[in-house]
Design a protein around this motif. Structure first.
Motif, PDB file in Angstrom:
ATOM      1  N   GLU A  41       5.728  -2.932 -22.188  1.00 20.42           N
ATOM      2  CA  GLU A  41       6.954  -3.523 -21.663  1.00 20.42           C
ATOM      3  C   GLU A  41       7.666  -2.497 -20.799  1.00 20.42           C
ATOM      4  N   LEU A  42       7.581  -2.703 -19.504  1.00 19.77           N
ATOM      5  CA  LEU A  42       8.231  -1.813 -18.559  1.00 19.77           C
ATOM      6  C   LEU A  42       9.112  -2.624 -17.624  1.00 19.77           C
ATOM      7  N   PRO A  43      10.248  -2.068 -17.239  1.00 19.88           N
ATOM      8  CA  PRO A  43      11.053  -2.753 -16.215  1.00 19.88           C
ATOM      9  C   PRO A  43      10.349  -2.658 -14.866  1.00 19.88           C
ATOM     10  N   LEU A  44      10.859  -3.367 -13.900  1.00 16.07           N
ATOM     11  CA  LEU A  44      10.305  -3.314 -12.561  1.00 16.07           C
ATOM     12  C   LEU A  44      10.410  -1.890 -12.023  1.00 16.07           C
ATOM     13  N   LEU A  45       9.289  -1.345 -11.591  1.00 15.95           N
ATOM     14  CA  LEU A  45       9.279   0.016 -11.075  1.00 15.95           C
ATOM     15  C   LEU A  45       9.646   0.011  -9.596  1.00 15.95           C
ATOM     16  N   HIS A  46      10.478   0.953  -9.219  1.00 16.10           N
ATOM     17  CA  HIS A  46      10.877   1.103  -7.817  1.00 16.10           C
ATOM     18  C   HIS A  46      10.117   2.306  -7.260  1.00 16.10           C
ATOM     19  N   LEU A  47       9.145   2.042  -6.416  1.00 17.69           N
ATOM     20  CA  LEU A  47       8.152   3.044  -6.057  1.00 17.69           C
ATOM     21  C   LEU A  47       8.238   3.488  -4.608  1.00 17.69           C
ATOM     22  N   GLY A  48       9.397   3.347  -4.007  1.00 17.99           N
ATOM     23  CA  GLY A  48       9.584   3.907  -2.680  1.00 17.99           C
ATOM     24  C   GLY A  48       9.674   5.414  -2.764  1.00 17.99           C
ATOM     25  N   PRO A  49       9.676   6.091  -1.626  1.00 21.72           N
ATOM     26  CA  PRO A  49       9.769   7.556  -1.638  1.00 21.72           C
ATOM     27  C   PRO A  49      11.120   8.017  -2.157  1.00 21.72           C
ATOM     28  N   TRP A 160      -0.193  -1.087   3.928  1.00 19.02           N
ATOM     29  CA  TRP A 160      -0.894  -1.542   2.723  1.00 19.02           C
ATOM     30  C   TRP A 160      -0.233  -2.784   2.146  1.00 19.02           C
ATOM     31  N   ASN A 161      -1.059  -3.703   1.665  1.00 18.35           N
ATOM     32  CA  ASN A 161      -0.572  -4.862   0.920  1.00 18.35           C
ATOM     33  C   ASN A 161      -1.666  -5.280  -0.054  1.00 18.35           C
ATOM     34  N   THR A 162      -1.378  -6.262  -0.873  1.00 26.48           N
ATOM     35  CA  THR A 162      -2.333  -6.670  -1.906  1.00 26.48           C
ATOM     36  C   THR A 162      -3.589  -7.302  -1.340  1.00 26.48           C
ATOM     37  N   ALA A 198      -0.281  10.491   6.083  1.00 26.93           N
ATOM     38  CA  ALA A 198       1.180  10.347   6.159  1.00 26.93           C
ATOM     39  C   ALA A 198       1.689   9.253   5.230  1.00 26.93           C
ATOM     40  N   THR A 199       0.887   8.225   4.992  1.00 24.94           N
ATOM     41  CA  THR A 199       1.323   7.103   4.161  1.00 24.94           C
ATOM     42  C   THR A 199       1.254   7.434   2.685  1.00 24.94           C
ATOM     43  N   GLY A 200       0.179   8.109   2.269  1.00 25.24           N
ATOM     44  CA  GLY A 200       0.010   8.452   0.867  1.00 25.24           C
ATOM     45  C   GLY A 200      -0.565   7.318   0.040  1.00 25.24           C
ATOM     46  N   PHE A 201      -0.717   7.589  -1.232  1.00 22.24           N
ATOM     47  CA  PHE A 201      -1.272   6.610  -2.158  1.00 22.24           C
ATOM     48  C   PHE A 201      -0.283   5.448  -2.293  1.00 22.24           C
ATOM     49  N   PRO A 202      -0.714   4.218  -2.064  1.00 23.66           N
ATOM     50  CA  PRO A 202       0.224   3.079  -2.046  1.00 23.66           C
ATOM     51  C   PRO A 202       0.605   2.611  -3.449  1.00 23.66           C
ATOM     52  N   TRP A 203       1.458   3.375  -4.112  1.00 22.62           N
ATOM     53  CA  TRP A 203       1.803   3.090  -5.503  1.00 22.62           C
ATOM     54  C   TRP A 203       2.367   1.697  -5.700  1.00 22.62           C
ATOM     55  N   GLN A 491       1.065  15.348  -5.274  1.00 17.82           N
ATOM     56  CA  GLN A 491      -0.016  15.522  -4.305  1.00 17.82           C
ATOM     57  C   GLN A 491      -0.488  14.197  -3.721  1.00 17.82           C
ATOM     58  N   LEU A 492      -0.269  13.101  -4.431  1.00 13.75           N
ATOM     59  CA  LEU A 492      -0.709  11.805  -3.945  1.00 13.75           C
ATOM     60  C   LEU A 492       0.222  11.236  -2.876  1.00 13.75           C
ATOM     61  N   SER A 493       1.270  11.992  -2.544  1.00 17.58           N
ATOM     62  CA  SER A 493       2.075  11.737  -1.345  1.00 17.58           C
ATOM     63  C   SER A 493       1.877  12.950  -0.440  1.00 17.58           C
ATOM     64  N   PRO A 494       0.725  13.051   0.221  1.00 19.22           N
ATOM     65  CA  PRO A 494       0.312  14.306   0.875  1.00 19.22           C
ATOM     66  C   PRO A 494       1.310  14.869   1.875  1.00 19.22           C
ATOM     67  N   SER A 495       1.882  13.998   2.690  1.00 21.68           N
ATOM     68  CA  SER A 495       2.809  14.478   3.708  1.00 21.68           C
ATOM     69  C   SER A 495       4.055  15.092   3.080  1.00 21.68           C
ATOM     70  N   ARG A 496       4.618  14.421   2.067  1.00 26.14           N
ATOM     71  CA  ARG A 496       5.802  14.947   1.380  1.00 26.14           C
ATOM     72  C   ARG A 496       5.451  16.225   0.629  1.00 26.14           C
ATOM     73  N   TYR A 497       4.275  16.262   0.018  1.00 19.61           N
ATOM     74  CA  TYR A 497       3.851  17.452  -0.711  1.00 19.61           C
ATOM     75  C   TYR A 497       3.710  18.636   0.248  1.00 19.61           C
TER      76      TYR A 497
END
Length: 735
Positions: A41-49, A160-162, A198-203, A491-497
């Motif tokens: 049971e997790l709330p909605l995750l907000h996965l923006g940068p 990225w999209n589903t 630049a985009t990174g892993f699309p969490w 590291q999975l956000s390479p540009s930010r890392y």
């Protein structure tokens, strides 16, 4: 696939705080709640940068990462336990009743090894066809241009999209590829995939495809069909082509070869060592057209020859030439005596100067070069050829600068133990991540009601850890398991890392892209952890780095004479805090249930199997003394000694230990967090994922003339990366 790019948004979206009520009221826990898992049971995750450039990662990103790791753990369990898959049968283990558990573990591992090899092959195809190119491939002229350092600046991101996500096995390989930051950056520059970098892993998109209850990764039928049409491959790895198609190095005829012949062998010790399939250790077939031998050695030489031809005829740099020794893709600075570009392009200039001869030597139709060892010997001759060095340097001097030596070793590391088109062996990268994936699955923070507070706490620890790395670029810092989760997520956000790593110079006034080398010797990791613990205590005024109660963590946590720079008060506080760990209900005496030292990167030099030799790297005297003290304290508290079940010798500092490999207990000589993963049987793989060959003259060593006269000074695992799990430079001596 339909993967496209779009303009990068100017402002990152705000991230809202998502946390349930119970997690804000209770202290964070590292222990598992119960044997039976409740629905997640997790709330909605907000996965923006993150909204701030100074922020490393968010707790929601770490939680999404945990979910993804849980899916990978389930995938490995499913594949490895599928009796008969790839023709590998569980019944084979019955031939070895005295070693039944180990034989069963090796059988399961081999299924996973073949599946991973197939996944890496599919990833290479997806990388080439399924990802957009952000620009033309970088040429030698591009590397020499003053604007080259801007090559990582990209105005577009991958949309990225589903509907355009790849299958899970490809995501798994992408995940492992990204966790080798410098290698991943080089490959993105070399193959023009900077928009992906630049985009990174699309969490956010991946998280939507993971079912919280079943931990299954699911996409629509439309997404599957789109993938299959774009790549001409099946969505499911197991439904894809049963054979691997390779070109004969002599006549270029296409041969369909089996991935494995499923040959276990006559002993458990050499399980699967003599298989002849493409994903086997001893691959060898005869071409159906010309009857010449095809094997891994010849295929690696063919890979070198292909890169050599691209350098000679297309002006493309050789692998390993794209970033400097600090991991930065720098261009000329305009200084008259600037030599950095010369050093970086030295291996490319050498093969250009010797190009005609090398093309002839590596021609499969001639048969002079059958493996990388023969190539290494030929290149040694070129490095001692005054005519070639004069053509490269423009003067008659024969000396090779130390930085040039490192870059040459880096180029050669792209071919040792590496069959694929990338700068490292991605099969090994995935396999070495197995320990980390398993440990995160065992701890199971996801089902803790305090998971968000736990993430907050480990992110704070990681930020201290990251600063330690920035302030000490010549030292090797080693993460605990909880710190490693945040580090991997970053590291999975390479540009930010990259930006976070290079935004300010180190103490030595260097801009350094901090690497994550996942192939480091056991002993060096032990030394590095002891040093990191001291630095963490110093940075936090006595804080506890590893909240684990196993003997190793207790021993390295005990202040000693090496801690003289810590004040007496800090030492006292550290001892008190360490003792209190045993009284906390959320800290378990089982190291599998704690944020233990992260050991996924431990490997073993092949000529150092003797325990006596390894014990010196464990800071032997200090650990022995502190271990005895920790054991006595544990006995006073009524806790069971970690070696009581497996060793009758109570004075044995290295007792026998029973870890689990693929669900089965396997006895290993001693317990320590930096053992090479007992789940890795090197003979099950085409390229060794868990050992470094440092034997003099071995093919994996650097060419003579690039190691200061020592033919065994460097190995394939010690070059081209960081030289240590976190150390930023391949060879600190050249900085």
């Amino acid at each position: 696939m339909g993967v496209s790019t779009e303009k990068k948004p100017q402002d990152a979206p705000d991230q809202s705080e998502a946390m349930n009520e119970s997690s804000s009221r209770r202290p964070p826990s590292y222990s598992a709640l119960s044997a039976e898992q409740a629905p997640l049971e997790l709330p909605l995750l907000h996965l923006g940068p993150p909204t701030s450039s100074s922020t490393t990662v968010t707790r929601d990103q770490c939680v999404a990462h945990l979910k993804f790791l849980a899916v990978l753990a389930d995938l490995r369990d499913t594949i490895s336990s599928d009796d008969g898959l790839f023709g590998i049968n569980d019944a084979e283990a019955e031939r070895f009743p005295d070693l039944l558990n180990e034989a069963r573990a090796r059988i399961r591992e081999k299924r996973w090894a073949v599946y991973t090899a197939r996944a890496v092959d599919r990833y290479a195809e997806w990388w080439s066809i399924g990802l957009p190119r952000s620009r033309p491939m970088a040429t030698i002229n591009d590397l020499e241009h003053i604007s080259y350092e801007n090559i990582i600046n990209c105005d577009t991101v991958v949309a990225w999209n589903t509907e355009n996500l790849p299958p899970l096995d490809i995501l798994m390989v992408w995940h492992a590829h990204s966790l080798n930051p410098r290698n991943f950056l080089e490959d993105c520059i070399r193959y023009s995939k900077i928009s992906t970098w630049a985009t990174g892993f699309p969490w956010e998109v991946i998280d939507r495809c993971i079912n919280n209850n079943t931990m299954e990764y699911k996409v629509s039928e439309q997404a599957k069909n789109q993938f299959e049409q774009k790549l001409n491959s099946k969505w499911n790895n197991l439904h894809d082509q049963p054979a691997k198609e390779i070109n004969c190095t002599y006549c270029q005829k296409v041969n369909a070869v089996p991935w494995t012949d499923a040959y276990f062998g006559d002993t458990v010790a050499n399980a699967f060592k003599f298989g002849n399939g493409y994903a086997d250790n001893s691959f060898e077939v005869k071409c159906v057209g010309c009857q010449h031998i095809i094997d891994h050695g010849r295929l690696k030489v063919a890979k070198f020859r292909k890169d050599l031809a691209a350098t000679l005829y297309e002006d493309l740099p050789m692998p390993g030439s794209f970033i400097n020794l600090n991991g930065i893709p720098d261009g000329p600075t305009g200084k008259i005596n600037n030599r950095a570009i010369w050093y970086k392009l030295f291996p490319t200039r050498v093969v250009q100067a010797a190009g005609k001869n090398l093309m002839e030597f590596t021609d499969g139709r001639v048969g002079w070069c059958e493996n990388i060892l023969r190539l290494k010997e030929q290149l040694e001759l070129k490095l001692h050829d005054r005519k070639i060095l004069m053509a490269v340097h423009g003067f008659s001097g024969s000396n090779i600068h130390p930085a040039e030596k490192v870059h040459f070793r880096r180029m050669m590391s792209r071919y040792w133990e590496n069959l694929g088109p990338f700068s490292l062996d991605l099969v090994g990268a995935v396999i070495r991540q197995g320990t980390f994936v398993d440990k995160m699955d065992q701890i199971d923070w996801l089902h803790s009601p305090t998971v968000f507070n736990t993430m907050d706490r480990l992110i704070k620890k990681y930020e201290v850890f990251f600063q330690i790395m920035l302030d000490n670029p010549r030292n090797m810092a080693v993460p605990t398991l909880d710190v490693d989760l945040a580090w991997h997520t970053h590291q999975l956000s390479p540009s930010r890392y990259y930006e976070h790593s290079t935004m300010s110079p180190s103490i030595s006034n260097l801009h350094v892209f901090i690497d994550h080398d996942d192939k480091v010797d056991e002993g060096k990791l032990s030394d590095g952890f002891a040093w990191t613990s001291k630095m963490y205590r110093r940075a936090t005024d006595g804080g506890i780095y590893s909240e684990c109660t196993c003997w190793y963590c207790e021993a390295t946590r005990t202040p000693d004479l090496y801690d003289r720079w810590i004040t007496v008060g800090s030492v006292s506080r550290a001892r008190t805090a360490a003792d209190r760990l045993h009284d906390r209900p959320d800290i378990s005496s089982d190291p599998n249930k704690n944020p233990h030292i992260s050991s996924h990167s431990a490997v073993r030099p092949t000529n150092l199997y003797c325990l006596a030799e390894r014990s010196g790297a464990l800071i032997n005297l200090r650990l022995q003394n502190n271990y005895r003290k920790a054991a006595r304290r544990a006995e006073k508290r009524g806790r069971q000694r970690s070696d009581s079940k497996s060793s009758n010798n109570q004075g044995d500092i290295y007792p026998y230990y029973m870890p689990y490999a693929y669900g089965y207990p396997i006895m290993v000589p001693y317990y320590g967090p930096y053992m090479m993963d007992p789940s890795i049987n090197c003979d099950s793989y085409a390229s060794n994922p868990g050992c470094m060959n440092v034997t003099t003259g071995a093919a994996g060593n650097c060419c003579a003339g690039t190691c200061g006269g020592s033919a065994a000074a460097g190995s394939c695992a010690g070059v081209g990366g960081s030289g240590g799990c976190m150390a930023p430079a391949e060879d600190p001596a050249v900085l």
